[in-house]
Design an enzyme around this catalytic site. Structure first.
Site, PDB file in Angstrom:
ATOM      1  N   ASN A  46      -6.521   1.609   9.325  1.00  8.78           N
ATOM      2  CA  ASN A  46      -7.570   1.978  10.277  1.00  8.78           C
ATOM      3  C   ASN A  46      -8.569   0.843  10.465  1.00  8.78           C
ATOM      4  O   ASN A  46      -9.776   1.018  10.289  1.00  8.78           O
ATOM      5  CB  ASN A  46      -8.303   3.241   9.808  1.00  8.78           C
ATOM      6  N   MET A  49       0.185   8.089   2.592  1.00  6.28           N
ATOM      7  CA  MET A  49       0.772   7.789   3.887  1.00  6.28           C
ATOM      8  C   MET A  49       1.808   6.675   3.769  1.00  6.28           C
ATOM      9  O   MET A  49       2.904   6.769   4.329  1.00  6.28           O
ATOM     10  CB  MET A  49      -0.310   7.397   4.890  1.00  6.28           C
ATOM     11  N   GLY A  50       1.486   5.609   3.026  1.00  6.05           N
ATOM     12  CA  GLY A  50       2.434   4.524   2.845  1.00  6.05           C
ATOM     13  C   GLY A  50       3.703   4.993   2.155  1.00  6.05           C
ATOM     14  O   GLY A  50       4.818   4.594   2.534  1.00  6.05           O
ATOM     15  N   SER A  97      -1.069   7.423  13.384  1.00  3.39           N
ATOM     16  CA  SER A  97      -1.567   8.782  13.187  1.00  3.39           C
ATOM     17  C   SER A  97      -0.416   9.666  12.726  1.00  3.39           C
ATOM     18  O   SER A  97       0.721   9.482  13.133  1.00  3.39           O
ATOM     19  CB  SER A  97      -2.152   9.334  14.495  1.00  3.39           C
ATOM     20  N   GLY A 151       0.840  -1.198   0.000  1.00  6.66           N
ATOM     21  CA  GLY A 151       0.000   0.000   0.000  1.00  6.66           C
ATOM     22  C   GLY A 151       0.865   1.233   0.000  1.00  6.66           C
ATOM     23  O   GLY A 151       1.377   1.639   1.044  1.00  6.66           O
ATOM     24  N   GLY A 166       0.084   4.459  -0.974  1.00  4.26           N
ATOM     25  CA  GLY A 166      -0.620   5.736  -1.116  1.00  4.26           C
ATOM     26  C   GLY A 166       0.166   6.847  -0.455  1.00  4.26           C
ATOM     27  O   GLY A 166       1.354   6.702  -0.143  1.00  4.26           O
ATOM     28  N   ASN A 181      -9.185   8.759  17.421  1.00  4.22           N
ATOM     29  CA  ASN A 181      -9.904   9.424  16.339  1.00  4.22           C
ATOM     30  C   ASN A 181     -11.241   9.981  16.805  1.00  4.22           C
ATOM     31  O   ASN A 181     -11.694  11.016  16.311  1.00  4.22           O
ATOM     32  CB  ASN A 181     -10.116   8.441  15.183  1.00  4.22           C
ATOM     33  N   TYR A 187     -12.406  13.862  16.436  1.00  5.29           N
ATOM     34  CA  TYR A 187     -13.682  14.355  15.899  1.00  5.29           C
ATOM     35  C   TYR A 187     -14.199  15.514  16.751  1.00  5.29           C
ATOM     36  O   TYR A 187     -14.624  16.550  16.238  1.00  5.29           O
ATOM     37  CB  TYR A 187     -14.725  13.231  15.901  1.00  5.29           C
ATOM     38  N   LYS A 232      -6.305   3.599  18.878  1.00  6.73           N
ATOM     39  CA  LYS A 232      -6.376   4.529  17.743  1.00  6.73           C
ATOM     40  C   LYS A 232      -7.817   4.929  17.465  1.00  6.73           C
ATOM     41  O   LYS A 232      -8.104   6.077  17.082  1.00  6.73           O
ATOM     42  CB  LYS A 232      -5.760   3.867  16.505  1.00  6.73           C
TER      43      LYS A 232
END
Length: 301
Positions: free
Chosen positions: A95, A11-12, A121, A7, A9, A177, A181, A173
């Site tokens: 996540n 972040m990866g 995070s 992965g 993307g 999150n 929020y 985690k």
């Protein structure tokens, strides 16, 4: 130390680069050939299949999975297991729901492999600032992976920790999150009140900068607000549509299961859901009720 990464993307990809800069060898795979090419261009090793990824990792394999939660994680693990040796480590850094992680821990360890869940995070800023990591699993594989965690974290002894057994990393985690929020909602409401006080002509970028230093409400979220309103004070061109990753929902459901009152987190989730409703039916129902019992005017399309 070497690490397989699935992965690549935003972040990866930034995680792979931080590991490379820290002296670790990363072998990465992604369904996007472009993402694999980007990884290779930075000096890491991009491969075109999970089989190639496994072949390119020497000795005890440690493979970090960064794919969407749910079935994609299960499918990835199922494809990897025939390629693993006893003692190899699978790491879910996405996540995932902690209940899924508890199940996967039992399934993976029963087959002779290791499973570590890492609530991660930091987003795209992690390359520069480091990642906060909440880690669940057995002590031995966590200690084996210590060089990886120390490199990805803001500092070797800060921002990461082994918080409990399999599933605990993603549980912590999830709550993280949920808190996020509520904090985001409070900031959004406060700045909206400031913006609506038109007669004072308040300068939102200036106020955000003042609050960043010495104030009890200073935080990294406020830093991001200051940067955002500095570029676009009126938020021109943005649609009032806010997605959620699912962890806020899970936090609210967990609070209900534990009989814990969590009104701030719950309301912040409701506000996100509300932001996606065009021509909200609830508000139209309220309008017609006011008209029915009080004769109040109703605005029509």
């Amino acid at each position: 130390m070497q690490l397989g990464l699935i992965g690549l993307g935003k972040m990866g990809g930034s995680m792979a680069e931080r590991l490379r800069l820290g002296g670790h060898r990363v072998v990465g795979f992604d369904s996007s050939a472009e993402a694999v090419a980007r990884l290779t261009a930075t000096g890491n090793a991009g491969v075109s299949s999970l089989e190639d990824l496994a072949r390119n990792l020497k000795g005890r394999r440690a493979i970090w999975i960064m794919v969407p939660q749910g079935d994609p994680v299960d499918q990835t693990i199922a494809k990897l297991e025939p390629l693993l040796n006893p003692g190899d480590i699978l790491i879910d850094g996405g996540n995932s729901n902690y209940k899924d992680s508890m199940r996967r821990y039992k399934e993976v360890t029963a087959k002779g492999f290791q499973f570590v869940d890492v609530g991660t995070s930091g987003g795209v800023w992690g390359l520069k600032e480091g990642y906060s990591m909440m880690i669940g699993g057995d002590k031995e594989p966590v200690e084996y992976l210590r060089p990886i965690f120390e490199t990805l974290a803001p500092a070797a002894d800060k921002g990461w920790g082994h918080v409990g057994p399999g599933g605990a990393g993603h549980f912590v985690k999830m709550i993280h999150n949920g808190i996020e929020y509520g904090m985001m909602q409070a900031y959004a409401e406060g700045f909206t009140i400031l913006e609506q006080k038109k007669e004072m002509a308040l300068n939102l970028p200036q106020i955000a900068e003042i609050w960043r230093y010495g104030s009890v409400v200073r935080s990294w979220l406020l830093d991001l607000i200051a940067d955002a309103v500095g570029r676009n004070p009126t938020l021109k061109g943005l649609e009032a549509f806010v997605e959620d990753s699912g962890e806020g929902r899970w936090t609210v459901m967990e609070a209900i299961d534990l009989n814990v009152s969590a009104p701030v987190i719950t309301e912040s989730l409701m506000r996100r859901i509300r932001s996606r409703e065009v021509n909200n039916f609830t508000d139209r129902m309220l309008a017609i009720l006011r008209s029915e019992f009080g004769g109040h005017a109703v605005k029509k399309e």
